[in-house]
Structure formats: structure tokens, C-alpha cells
Write a protein that holds these residues in place. Structure first.
Motif, PDB file in Angstrom:
ATOM      1  N   ILE A  56    -129.424  66.658 -41.049  1.00  0.00           N
ATOM      2  CA  ILE A  56    -129.060  66.616 -39.637  1.00  0.00           C
ATOM      3  C   ILE A  56    -127.892  65.652 -39.511  1.00  0.00           C
ATOM      4  O   ILE A  56    -127.893  64.574 -40.113  1.00  0.00           O
ATOM      5  CB  ILE A  56    -130.220  66.133 -38.751  1.00  0.00           C
ATOM      6  N   ALA A  57    -126.869  66.023 -38.740  1.00  0.00           N
ATOM      7  CA  ALA A  57    -125.689  65.175 -38.590  1.00  0.00           C
ATOM      8  C   ALA A  57    -125.417  64.897 -37.128  1.00  0.00           C
ATOM      9  O   ALA A  57    -125.745  65.697 -36.245  1.00  0.00           O
ATOM     10  CB  ALA A  57    -124.474  65.853 -39.220  1.00  0.00           C
ATOM     11  N   SER A  58    -124.787  63.741 -36.869  1.00  0.00           N
ATOM     12  CA  SER A  58    -124.415  63.401 -35.503  1.00  0.00           C
ATOM     13  C   SER A  58    -123.209  64.213 -35.046  1.00  0.00           C
ATOM     14  O   SER A  58    -122.991  64.363 -33.840  1.00  0.00           O
ATOM     15  CB  SER A  58    -124.105  61.907 -35.398  1.00  0.00           C
ATOM     16  N   HIS A  59    -122.429  64.725 -36.001  1.00  0.00           N
ATOM     17  CA  HIS A  59    -121.262  65.545 -35.682  1.00  0.00           C
ATOM     18  C   HIS A  59    -121.196  66.718 -36.653  1.00  0.00           C
ATOM     19  O   HIS A  59    -121.480  66.568 -37.851  1.00  0.00           O
ATOM     20  CB  HIS A  59    -119.967  64.727 -35.781  1.00  0.00           C
ATOM     21  N   ASP A  60    -120.785  67.880 -36.155  1.00  0.00           N
ATOM     22  CA  ASP A  60    -120.743  69.077 -36.990  1.00  0.00           C
ATOM     23  C   ASP A  60    -119.830  68.914 -38.195  1.00  0.00           C
ATOM     24  O   ASP A  60    -120.061  69.525 -39.243  1.00  0.00           O
ATOM     25  CB  ASP A  60    -120.280  70.287 -36.167  1.00  0.00           C
ATOM     26  N   VAL A  61    -118.792  68.079 -38.076  1.00  0.00           N
ATOM     27  CA  VAL A  61    -117.861  67.902 -39.172  1.00  0.00           C
ATOM     28  C   VAL A  61    -118.555  67.323 -40.403  1.00  0.00           C
ATOM     29  O   VAL A  61    -118.074  67.484 -41.538  1.00  0.00           O
ATOM     30  CB  VAL A  61    -116.676  67.004 -38.738  1.00  0.00           C
ATOM     31  N   LEU A  62    -119.705  66.672 -40.202  1.00  0.00           N
ATOM     32  CA  LEU A  62    -120.419  66.052 -41.311  1.00  0.00           C
ATOM     33  C   LEU A  62    -121.265  67.032 -42.115  1.00  0.00           C
ATOM     34  O   LEU A  62    -121.581  66.766 -43.275  1.00  0.00           O
ATOM     35  CB  LEU A  62    -121.341  64.949 -40.794  1.00  0.00           C
ATOM     36  N   LEU A  63    -121.660  68.139 -41.512  1.00  0.00           N
ATOM     37  CA  LEU A  63    -122.623  69.022 -42.162  1.00  0.00           C
ATOM     38  C   LEU A  63    -122.183  69.475 -43.555  1.00  0.00           C
ATOM     39  O   LEU A  63    -122.964  69.396 -44.509  1.00  0.00           O
ATOM     40  CB  LEU A  63    -122.930  70.218 -41.265  1.00  0.00           C
ATOM     41  N   PRO A  64    -120.936  69.967 -43.741  1.00  0.00           N
ATOM     42  CA  PRO A  64    -120.551  70.352 -45.091  1.00  0.00           C
ATOM     43  C   PRO A  64    -120.523  69.180 -46.065  1.00  0.00           C
ATOM     44  O   PRO A  64    -120.772  69.343 -47.251  1.00  0.00           O
ATOM     45  CB  PRO A  64    -119.156  70.967 -44.916  1.00  0.00           C
ATOM     46  N   VAL A  65    -120.238  67.983 -45.571  1.00  0.00           N
ATOM     47  CA  VAL A  65    -120.228  66.793 -46.428  1.00  0.00           C
ATOM     48  C   VAL A  65    -121.640  66.480 -46.910  1.00  0.00           C
ATOM     49  O   VAL A  65    -121.867  66.182 -48.092  1.00  0.00           O
ATOM     50  CB  VAL A  65    -119.649  65.581 -45.669  1.00  0.00           C
ATOM     51  N   LEU A  66    -122.612  66.572 -46.023  1.00  0.00           N
ATOM     52  CA  LEU A  66    -123.983  66.194 -46.346  1.00  0.00           C
ATOM     53  C   LEU A  66    -124.666  67.197 -47.271  1.00  0.00           C
ATOM     54  O   LEU A  66    -125.648  66.849 -47.941  1.00  0.00           O
ATOM     55  CB  LEU A  66    -124.806  66.072 -45.062  1.00  0.00           C
ATOM     56  N   ARG A  67    -124.164  68.409 -47.343  1.00  0.00           N
ATOM     57  CA  ARG A  67    -124.871  69.465 -48.065  1.00  0.00           C
ATOM     58  C   ARG A  67    -124.478  69.610 -49.529  1.00  0.00           C
ATOM     59  O   ARG A  67    -124.967  70.501 -50.212  1.00  0.00           O
ATOM     60  CB  ARG A  67    -124.671  70.802 -47.334  1.00  0.00           C
ATOM     61  N   TYR A  68    -123.611  68.750 -50.020  1.00  0.00           N
ATOM     62  CA  TYR A  68    -123.238  68.844 -51.429  1.00  0.00           C
ATOM     63  C   TYR A  68    -124.433  68.516 -52.313  1.00  0.00           C
ATOM     64  O   TYR A  68    -125.254  67.652 -51.997  1.00  0.00           O
ATOM     65  CB  TYR A  68    -122.067  67.906 -51.752  1.00  0.00           C
ATOM     66  N   GLU A  69    -124.517  69.206 -53.447  1.00  0.00           N
ATOM     67  CA  GLU A  69    -125.640  69.016 -54.363  1.00  0.00           C
ATOM     68  C   GLU A  69    -125.540  67.699 -55.125  1.00  0.00           C
ATOM     69  O   GLU A  69    -126.518  67.262 -55.726  1.00  0.00           O
ATOM     70  CB  GLU A  69    -125.742  70.193 -55.327  1.00  0.00           C
ATOM     71  N   GLU A  70    -124.344  67.100 -55.150  1.00  0.00           N
ATOM     72  CA  GLU A  70    -124.185  65.775 -55.736  1.00  0.00           C
ATOM     73  C   GLU A  70    -123.621  64.863 -54.658  1.00  0.00           C
ATOM     74  O   GLU A  70    -122.512  65.072 -54.176  1.00  0.00           O
ATOM     75  CB  GLU A  70    -123.245  65.815 -56.940  1.00  0.00           C
ATOM     76  N   SER A  71    -124.417  63.877 -54.266  1.00  0.00           N
ATOM     77  CA  SER A  71    -123.993  62.990 -53.182  1.00  0.00           C
ATOM     78  C   SER A  71    -124.817  61.716 -53.206  1.00  0.00           C
ATOM     79  O   SER A  71    -125.908  61.679 -53.792  1.00  0.00           O
ATOM     80  CB  SER A  71    -124.159  63.684 -51.828  1.00  0.00           C
ATOM     81  N   PRO A  72    -124.325  60.654 -52.562  1.00  0.00           N
ATOM     82  CA  PRO A  72    -125.123  59.424 -52.484  1.00  0.00           C
ATOM     83  C   PRO A  72    -126.411  59.612 -51.695  1.00  0.00           C
ATOM     84  O   PRO A  72    -127.388  58.880 -51.916  1.00  0.00           O
ATOM     85  CB  PRO A  72    -124.172  58.431 -51.809  1.00  0.00           C
TER      86      PRO A  72
END
Length: 231
Positions: A56-72
Motif C-alpha cells: 500500500i502506498a501513500s502515492h500511486d507513483v510509489l506502487l511500481p517502486v514498492l513491487r520490485y522483487e529485490e528491495s529494502p
């Protein structure tokens, strides 16, 4: 009159603690969490990952960033350890995630685990437009409270489900005993033989014993069909 920061913080803690009602909605709760983080912590964007629920993101622009299979976020959720990235340009970790976050206008990110004792259920990410470390003491308190709320809600739902299962088992047992009594009286059987007839017919017709018993008790089933099922 606008709320003071202290009043808004208190309101946030009350809202995040209110997870015990029947109307609790996890998606709405997580949206409240990220939106409150933006308002309270002075960050331009926040996102949250919860196991079994997604992001869940506060802004739609974040959604593709959050969905990467490798991330912090995934590393933090897996290990239960905070992850600070004060400069996304300088990090060699998660290059695709970092590039996407930079393209979205963010320069740093700090990720906190959603955990209670040794149980970690997700991660909360705070994105910033400037390079540098973040003071996350308040964010940790918010993340810890959110984790407690989610875990309490899950525990309540599990307890309610166990209660429903136990009640169903009890109701089924009562119906089966009543059906055995009907068969014993109509077919001249002992209680053990009545149950054998009931179970044998249910198995051969791919139906539950409790459903067959219910149809016998309410008169929908012709008990003469069980005369050759006495075992």
C-alpha cells in the motif's frame, strides 16, 4: 480549528490501536498508516508491505517502486531489521529499486520492520526527497503500534474462527445424536448400529454425516433407505 501536532499524534495512536472491531479493514488500516506517516513525519511519501496482503502506498507513483522483487522492504520484512539508505544514488544494493525511486523523485529511504517481539509481518518505508539520515524514533513507535494492532486483529479473527468451528462441531454432534435416536426407534437398532448405518450411507453417497443427520431429524430423508446399512 486545526489540530496541533500533539493532538494529531494522539489521534493517530488511537486510530492505529482501534483494530478489534468486527468492521476492521486491513486495507483501510494500512492506507491510514501511510497517510498518517506522511502528515506526522514530514516525509513526502510512505509505503507499507504486509505479508499475505501486498503493498500500500501513500502515492500511486510509489506502487511500481514498492513491487520490485529485490528491495529494502523485502529484506527488512524478511530479516526484521531496519534498513537505511541515506543516498539512493550511492547505494549498490537493489539497483532497479533505487533507479525507480530516483526517477520518482526520491533521494533516500528508511525502512522499518512491522514487528512484535520475534514476529515480523511486514515493513514500513519512508521516502525522502533529500539525501541524509532520518530520525525514525517516532516512525518506529508508529510502526510498532501498527504491528501490534494487526497481530491483535489476526489473533481475534483466529479465535472467532476456532469458536465457530467448535460451535459447528457441537451442533453437528447434537444433530447426529438426535438422528441416531430416530433411527434406533424406527429401525429397531442400538445406538452404535444406528450410527454405523448413518455413517455407511453418508460415505457411499459422498455426503457429510451431519448433513444426512439433519435431513433425518427434520423429516426430509426416508429412513427406510437405511434398513440395509446397519453394518
Amino acid at each position: 480549528m486545526a489540530s496541533t501536532p500533539a493532538e494529531e499524534l494522539a489521534e493517530t495512536f488511537v486510530e492505529l490501536a482501534d483494530t478489534m472491531s468486527d468492521e476492521f479493514d486491513l486495507d483501510g488500516f494500512l492506507r491510514l498508516l501511510v497517510n498518517r506517516c506522511v502528515r506526522l513525519l514530514g516525509v513526502p511519501a510512505a509505503g507499507v508491505l504486509v505479508e499475505g496482503h501486498g503493498v500500500i502506498a501513500s502515492h500511486d507513483v510509489l506502487l511500481p517502486v514498492l513491487r520490485y522483487e529485490e528491495s529494502p522492504l523485502l529484506d527488512c520484512a524478511r530479516d526484521g531489521v531496519p534498513v537505511g539508505v541515506p543516498d539512493l544514488v550511492a547505494t549498490s544494493l537493489w539497483p532497479t529499486f533505487a533507479g525507480s525511486a530516483l526517477d520518482a523523485g526520491f533521494a533516500s529511504v528508511h525502512v522499518l520492520p512491522l514487528c512484535r517481539r520475534d514476529v515480523t509481518i511486514g515493513a514500513l518505508a519512508l521516502f525522502r526527497a533529500a539525501v541524509g539520515k532520518a530520525d525514525v524514533r517516532l516512525a518506529k513507535a508508529v510502526a510498532d503500534l501498527a504491528a501490534v494492532g494487526i497481530l491483535q486483529s489476526r489473533a481475534l479473527r483466529r479465535a472467532e474462527e476456532v469458536t465457530r468451528q467448535l460451535q459447528y462441531a457441537l451442533d453437528s454432534r447434537v444433530i447426529i445424536e438426535q438422528a441416531k435416536g430416530v433411527l434406533a426407534e424406527r429401525l429397531g437398532l442400538g445406538m452404535g448400529a444406528a450410527f454405523t448405518a448413518l455413517r455407511t450411507y453418508a460415505r457411499s453417497h459422498n455426503t457429510r454425516v451431519s448433513d444426512l443427520a439433519s435431513s433425518i431429524v427434520d423429516g426430509r430423508f426416508d429412513t427406510d433407505l437405511l434398513r440395509d446399512r446397519r453394518g
